[in-house]
Design an enzyme around this catalytic site. Structure first.
Site, PDB file in Angstrom:
ATOM      1  CG  HIS A   1      -1.732   1.239   1.397  1.00  0.00           C
ATOM      2  ND1 HIS A   1      -3.063   1.297   1.073  1.00  0.00           N
ATOM      3  CD2 HIS A   1      -1.414   2.476   1.844  1.00  0.00           C
ATOM      4  CE1 HIS A   1      -3.522   2.519   1.315  1.00  0.00           C
ATOM      5  NE2 HIS A   1      -2.541   3.248   1.801  1.00  0.00           N
ATOM      6  CD  GLU A   2       1.921   3.478   3.684  1.00  0.00           C
ATOM      7  OE1 GLU A   2       2.197   4.607   3.228  1.00  0.00           O
ATOM      8  OE2 GLU A   2       0.851   3.233   4.236  1.00  0.00           O
TER       9      GLU A   2
ATOM     10  CG  HIS B   1       0.379   6.399  -0.432  1.00  0.00           C
ATOM     11  ND1 HIS B   1      -0.738   6.927  -1.022  1.00  0.00           N
ATOM     12  CD2 HIS B   1      -0.051   5.820   0.729  1.00  0.00           C
ATOM     13  CE1 HIS B   1      -1.803   6.680  -0.273  1.00  0.00           C
ATOM     14  NE2 HIS B   1      -1.407   6.009   0.790  1.00  0.00           N
TER      15      HIS B   1
ATOM     16  CG  HIS C   1      -6.041   6.610   0.730  1.00  0.00           C
ATOM     17  ND1 HIS C   1      -6.108   7.239   1.945  1.00  0.00           N
ATOM     18  CD2 HIS C   1      -4.976   5.764   0.803  1.00  0.00           C
ATOM     19  CE1 HIS C   1      -5.139   6.782   2.726  1.00  0.00           C
ATOM     20  NE2 HIS C   1      -4.439   5.902   2.050  1.00  0.00           N
TER      21      HIS C   1
END
Length: 503
Positions: A223-224, A227, A233
């Site tokens: 997930h990170e 980014h 998101h």
């Protein structure tokens, strides 16, 4: 990105809210509403909600509208009322990045991305929860789910500065976005770019695992890294970039469709077979960091030459001095000459604009502050001030400084800062300051006060000041002091350029 893409960021995966059929309980307690207000301010700040328990009382419409948006984002019943189901979602472990009301994948403002085919990464501090070889292999696997679908390759290096610098650290870890202990925010990352761009930090207070117990490192890292590659998101609950964390089986994990479309919209589609990623070598232990410098008697700063209105100041200069600084809607604004830098709460870096291009008729700012309950921002130059809201200068301004009760002898304010937990705004002039009661709209009785006596530890003068995460920050010259106002104690010394995301 605390780019930090600020500003935080932790994972997270899809979250299914299980409703058992029971009617959710409406929560009316002030403590519950204060928690909800903090959550909305932190993760839905882009829709204009302001902070503080007073805003819940005096700005109920804003709270209700933002709560509805949050409920819709997470697939809850949209009522605008704080209930037990909504609070349950708010208490879930999650990513610290702001939630924008999108219906699918999203990118950061300006769509930052890596303009290269090979992106390097380096792990400078490991977690003791897992062996270094397991951490290396897990993070390589988390990056590979992206390199499988876009024409990017990732290379781990052991020394020097990588594109993506990675570390495990608890609480304050040097990026102005301290972690909050076990649970809550799990990790955060900065969007692509120079300086801290792409850097990814994991909260060491979590228990990192490769299973369903504790917090699964692969899921959070994947997930990170989304980014760090430019993804924001997603509202899709099955997407990797959904903001809250939930464990799923990671065996044979592939990037979900929504995330694949999002990253391919930035980088294109990998059309050739990707070379097999070699196992990363085991890194050498990092040397112990040097202790932070202790505050020293501060010399009179040497004024930098005026670059002129058309020339952008060097934000990465170690001699950088601010004219003024303030928070505005959770973003930080730093003023210098005819320009300002905006450090976004969304972790998407530092942007530069001319003051006049945003607030017509204002060319320079000597002092600035935000008064939260009214959502008011005041910009001061010389012996007059303006009130602005977003990009608009309100009618009837400028007005004289004497409106605040300052004496006519004060023709320029060096700095101003509002302290929300005491309801006071401090105006700094030479070696003194005046204390203004915002709630009563008048100066306190005992004015002016000596800076050195009343605020020990920050020196004799203040060039710029702002409040951030419960601390005050006072700048004089290129040096800055982080300050605990209630204890009247300096916490640490920084450089002004530390906020500018420079190498």
């Amino acid at each position: 990105m605390e780019r930090p893409s600020i500003v935080k960021v932790a994972l997270m995966m899809m979250m299914t809210v299980a409703l058992s059929g029971a009617v959710p309980t409406i929560l009316t307690g002030e403590e519950d509403h204060a928690k909800a207000q903090d959550y909305l301010s932190q993760y839905f700040s882009e829709v204009g909600v302001t902070t503080g328990s007073e805003q819940w009382r005096s700005g109920l419409d804003s709270f209700t509208d933002t709560l509805k948006m949050m409920q819709e984002f997470f697939g809850l019943e949209v009522t605008g009322q704080l209930d037990s189901d909504t609070m349950e979602v708010m208490l879930q472990p999650r990513c610290g990045f702001t939630d924008l009301p999108t219906f699918k994948y999203a990118h950061f403002d300006g769509q930052p991305k890596w303009d290269k085919n090979v992106v390097t990464y380096r792990i400078t501090e490991y977690t003791p929860d897992l062996s270094q070889s397991f951490v290396d292999a897990t993070l390589a696997k988390a990056l590979q789910i992206y390199s499988d679908v876009v024409p990017l390759d990732f290379k781990q290096i052991q020394t020097g500065t990588a594109d993506i610098m990675i570390k495990f650290k608890a609480h304050d870890h040097g990026d102005f976005a301290p972690f909050d202990g076990e649970g809550g925010v799990l990790a955060h990352a900065f969007s692509p770019g120079g300086g801290r761009g792409g850097d990814t930090h994991f909260d060491e207070d979590e228990t990192w695992t490769l299973s369903s117990s504790g917090v699964n490192l692969f899921l959070v890292a994947a997930h990170e890294f989304g980014h760090a590659l430019g993804l924001s998101h997603s509202k899709v609950q099955t997407a990797l970039m959904f903001p809250t964390y939930r464990y799923i089986n990671t065996e044979g994990y592939v990037l979900p469709e929504d995330d694949r479309q999002g990253v391919q919209a930035l980088y294109g589609v990998r059309s050739s077979t990707k070379p097999t990623m070699k196992p990363a070598p085991k890194p050498q232990p990092e040397p112990e960091p040097e202790p932070e410098p202790q505050p020293e008697p501060e010399p009179e700063p040497t004024q930098e030459p005026d670059p002129g209105p058309a020339q952008e100041p060097d934000r990465c200069s170690r001699n950088l001095m601010f004219d003024a600084a303030t928070s505005i809607q959770r973003h930080l604004y730093f003023f210098k000459g005819s320009h300002f830098w905006k450090r976004s709460s969304n972790w998407d870096g530092v942007s530069t604009r001319t003051i006049n291009s945003v607030w017509s008729g204002i060319n320079k700012v000597d002092a600035a502050y935000e008064y939260g309950p009214r959502g008011a921002v005041f910009l001061i130059e010389g012996d007059h001030y303006w009130q602005v809201k977003r990009n608009t200068v309100l009618p009837g301004f400028p007005k004289p400084l004497s409106d605040f009760g300052l004496p006519s002898s004060v023709t320029k304010v060096d700095a101003a800062v509002h302290i929300p937990f005491v309801g006071r705004t401090l105006f700094f002039v030479n070696n003194k300051y005046w204390s203004y009661n915002e709630r009563r709209g008048r100066m306190d009785r005992r004015n002016p006060r000596l800076i050195r006596t009343e605020l020990p530890g920050i020196g004799y003068r203040v060039d710029a000041a702002f409040e951030y995460r419960g601390y005050l920050f006072f700048s004089y010259g290129s040096r800055q002091t982080q300050y605990n106002y209630l204890r009247r104690r300096a916490v640490r010394t920084l450089m002004s350029s530390d906020w500018m995301d420079c190498d």
